[in-house]
Design an enzyme around this catalytic site. Structure first.
Site, PDB file in Angstrom:
ATOM      1  N   GLU A 211      -9.838   2.556  -0.917  1.00  0.00           N
ATOM      2  CA  GLU A 211      -9.341   2.334   0.438  1.00  0.00           C
ATOM      3  C   GLU A 211      -9.703   3.535   1.303  1.00  0.00           C
ATOM      4  O   GLU A 211     -10.272   4.513   0.815  1.00  0.00           O
ATOM      5  CB  GLU A 211      -7.832   2.057   0.436  1.00  0.00           C
ATOM      6  CG  GLU A 211      -6.992   3.170  -0.136  1.00  0.00           C
ATOM      7  CD  GLU A 211      -5.525   2.747  -0.349  1.00  0.00           C
ATOM      8  OE1 GLU A 211      -5.265   1.592  -0.709  1.00  0.00           O
ATOM      9  OE2 GLU A 211      -4.654   3.586  -0.151  1.00  0.00           O
ATOM     10  N   HIS A 250       0.032   3.520   2.619  1.00  0.00           N
ATOM     11  CA  HIS A 250      -0.088   4.570   1.607  1.00  0.00           C
ATOM     12  C   HIS A 250      -0.199   5.939   2.267  1.00  0.00           C
ATOM     13  O   HIS A 250      -0.888   6.090   3.276  1.00  0.00           O
ATOM     14  CB  HIS A 250      -1.343   4.356   0.747  1.00  0.00           C
ATOM     15  CG  HIS A 250      -1.175   3.290  -0.293  1.00  0.00           C
ATOM     16  ND1 HIS A 250      -2.250   2.621  -0.826  1.00  0.00           N
ATOM     17  CD2 HIS A 250      -0.081   2.788  -0.895  1.00  0.00           C
ATOM     18  CE1 HIS A 250      -1.813   1.747  -1.719  1.00  0.00           C
ATOM     19  NE2 HIS A 250      -0.504   1.829  -1.772  1.00  0.00           N
TER      20      HIS A 250
END
Lengths: 295, 392
Positions: A211, A250
């Site tokens: 990511e 996150h």
């Protein structure tokens, strides 16, 4: 074969509250050998739901049961201490599920346990790992996958399940799936997992799901180019649409404004493709690419 | 969590890092003029009127100006209050007694994600874009990553002295700059900062070394041991998007984006992937929302209500792959939200997979909600979500 956990894995659980108990039960039901729980005040009592004893310290649990792996599910403020305790007790593989651990705590834990201590630390802020048919340590739903030849490594939970599920629907199973976690400091990097897969005779292809943020995916790409150029590898980087300067859930998922570059999904894709790795635009495409590569 | 300059200086000050004499935090032109009058009256020859925004390049954008009279300060105030600096509107201004500058340096301590330690950057050239200095004159700075093991008792005076000496600081200020670095490092550790940057660090004519600016980022995950960082919440400061502020107050992971398809899913990675799939289907996501692991029906309902509050949202894509999140909780949350909210025109395209997904799908089917459109897969859900947003 598999990496990091297998049929010889013996798990001690640190953090035996409702979450810890729920997931330890699921792990046990899958066939994982859960041997003990640890709680500072409940040592000497049985862990009814699991049918195993509770010890006051990890050291006592190791001594009595031969535990070699720990699953850490204590709240974030106590996670550093739990990891250090597991390491001091000689646990070789420490799987930390807890999210929200301060970055200074993890930097210290990494330094002591991994860099200086040589132990295997996975997470924090991760779903754990599964070697289908052998062992499941963490919160990955086991029934969506099966034993096979694809090694899967990812920073994210449900996104990983998505890909495992699509592979399973095409009849493709997994050697080991490792959720390395979404924090800035994690114990095991993409590259570590890639190297372990490279040495695992039963892992014949690798899917990795990264990511935005940081540069761990690029390092993994270099590792693939240098060590296993002939292994089929498929990747996906989540967050093509993520704006700069915004943390996307996150703690580590942020493209820093005026940062070092290489942190966006598009940049990562380009860099990885430069290493000869096929990078998909979404998880379904990643699964499809893998299916094609293995056909 | 990023602090603005005056907050960074407060944090420095309480950790013994030398800063200029305390200034005044102002919100209006009149307040700024009054603060200037006060500080000039205290015998300071000049004041600096400084925009307090969480972005760099304030000076270039006209957000930092020197004034030697109240009238001048007022004129600067008029141009700075409300100024838009890279999308950050100035609502808070710091009026500080001006410092005499002999030389400008650069000093920072930041968390090193790659090296998994603490990175110190020290340069003799300050007051400018440090990235620019890195490019044009890479020899000008010293960069050193220290491990936690090496700094278990903080940064040693010896190491600090070596760093500033190596960076070429003049002999007259080596001792005081090294001392400041030791304190800066201690502040970074004690306050759970991920960045503590001073640019410029200045040498005054009397050879004192002080932090003329302060850029500090704190680790939100460490809020539990710093009273929730509530002391840094200041109204009007770099006002967030109101929906983002509401989400934060409710503990929901939400980022406002600029499209029309509301997005709600579980897991940061899956939600990011959902944004990607929406874009690849020709639409744009209106937001990022991660309900997290094991979301209850109530959390689902709360999250959905938040997404629908955004007037830009024309359709909603609910994408759940349950691990610890259970399908029936998701379904119950959707049903609960439709009960709780006033009637809303947006359609909800629901894709439900994983743990107890079948139960959840059945519940939604039985509830027979007019708003719900069921989809089998993530890919198959994206197209109708985008089409529905385009239609309305």
């Amino acid at each position: 074969m598999s990496i990091f956990i297998d049929e010889n894995t013996k798990v001690v659980v640190q953090g035996i509250g409702s979450q810890g108990t729920f997931h330890a039960q699921r792990n046990q039901a899958y066939g994982t050998e859960v041997v003990a729980g640890v709680h500072p005040k409940k040592g000497g009592t049985p862990w009814e739901e699991l049918g195993v004893p509770v010890f006051t310290t990890v050291a006592e649990a190791v001594e009595a049961t031969g535990a070699n792996t720990s699953m850490v599910m204590v709240p974030a403020p106590f996670t550093k201490a739990a990891i250090l305790e597991a390491h001091a007790a000689g646990i070789a593989t420490i799987v930390t599920i807890t999210e929200g651990v301060p970055v200074h705590d993890m930097t210290e834990a990494y330094d002591t346990v991994v860099r200086r201590g040589g132990a295997r630390l996975i997470g924090p802020n991760c779903p754990g790992l599964i070697s289908p048919g052998k062992s499941n340590v963490g919160i990955i739903p086991a029934d969506i996958t099966m034993p096979g030849k694809v090694g899967l490594v990812s920073r994210s939970g449900p996104l990983t399940y998505q890909i495992m599920h699509e592979l399973a629907q095409a009849g493709i199973g997994i050697s080991t799936c490792v959720g390395i976690g979404g924090d800035p400091v994690i114990g095991t990097q993409f590259l570590d997992v890639i190297k372990a897969f490279a040495e695992d005779p039963d892992t014949e292809a690798i899917a990795f799901v990264g990511e935005i943020g940081g540069s761990e995916e690029q390092l993994a790409g270099e590792g693939i180019r240098d060590h296993i150029p002939d292994t089929p590898v498929v990747g996906y980087i989540a967050g093509f649409e993520a704006p700069e300067g915004k943390q996307m859930g996150h703690a580590g998922a942020i493209v820093k404004e005026g940062g070092p570059g290489g942190e966006s999904a598009a940049e990562k894709k380009e860099i990885l493709e430069g290493y000869g790795i096929a990078v998909a635009m979404n998880p379904s495409e990643a699964a499809q690419l893998m299916i094609q590569r293995l056909a | 969590m990023d602090l603005v300059e005056f907050q960074g200086k407060q944090l420095f000050g309480r950790n013994g890092v030398p800063v200029p004499p305390a200034g005044s935090v102002c919100h209006t032109v009149d307040e700024i003029a009054a603060a200037a009058e006060q500080h000039l009256g205290e015998g300071h020859g000049a004041v600096v009127v400084k925009a307090q925004v969480k972005t760099g390049g304030r000076g270039k954008a006209g957000g930092v100006k020197l004034a030697t009279s109240v009238e001048e300060a007022r004129a600067h105030a008029e141009s700075i209050v409300g100024l838009d600096i890279k999308g950050h509107v100035v609502r808070v201004v710091y009026v500080e007694p001006a410092s005499d500058i002999e030389e400008e340096y650069y000093l920072s301590v930041m968390h090193d994600r790659v090296g998994k330690g603490h990175l110190i950057i020290c340069s003799r050239e300050g007051g400018v874009d440090i990235e620019e200095v890195n490019r044009t004159n890479p020899e000008a700075g010293v960069k050193r990553t220290l491990t936690p093991h090496e700094t278990v008792d903080g940064l040693s005076s010896d190491t600090a002295r070596k760093i500033v000496t190596q960076a070429g600081f003049p002999a007259e200020v080596v001792a005081s700059a090294a001392d400041l670095l030791v304190r800066l490092f201690a502040a970074y550790q004690a306050e759970d900062a991920t960045l503590a940057e001073i640019n410029p660090l200045i040498r005054r004519p009397d050879d004192a070394v002080i932090a003329l600016d302060a850029k500090v980022s704190l680790d939100g995950n460490a809020a539990f041991r710093h009273d929730g960082y509530a002391e840094w919440d200041l109204e009007g400061l770099d006002a967030d998007d109101p929906l983002e502020a509401e989400a934060r107050a409710k503990g929901i992971q939400y980022v406002k984006l600029d499209g029309t398809v509301g997005v709600l899913g579980n897991g940061a990675g899956l939600v990011m992937a959902t944004l990607d799939v929406v874009a690849q289907s020709g639409g744009r996501a209106a937001n990022f929302l991660d309900v997290g692991g094991g979301a209850s029906a109530d959390a689902m309902a709360e999250s959905l209500a938040l997404v629908l509050k955004d007037p830009a949202v024309k359709s909603v894509f609910i994408n759940i792959f349950g691990g610890i999140t259970r399908g029936e909780e998701v379904a119950a949350g959707i049903i609960e939200a439709t009960n709780r909210l006033d009637e809303f025109p947006q359609k909800l395209v629901v894709r439900l997979d994983g743990t107890n997904a079948e139960e959840g799908r059945q519940m939604l089917l039985s509830a027979n909600l007019a708003q719900v459109v069921a989809a089998e897969t993530m890919q198959e859900a994206a197209a109708p979500a985008v089409a529905l947003a385009d239609q309305s």
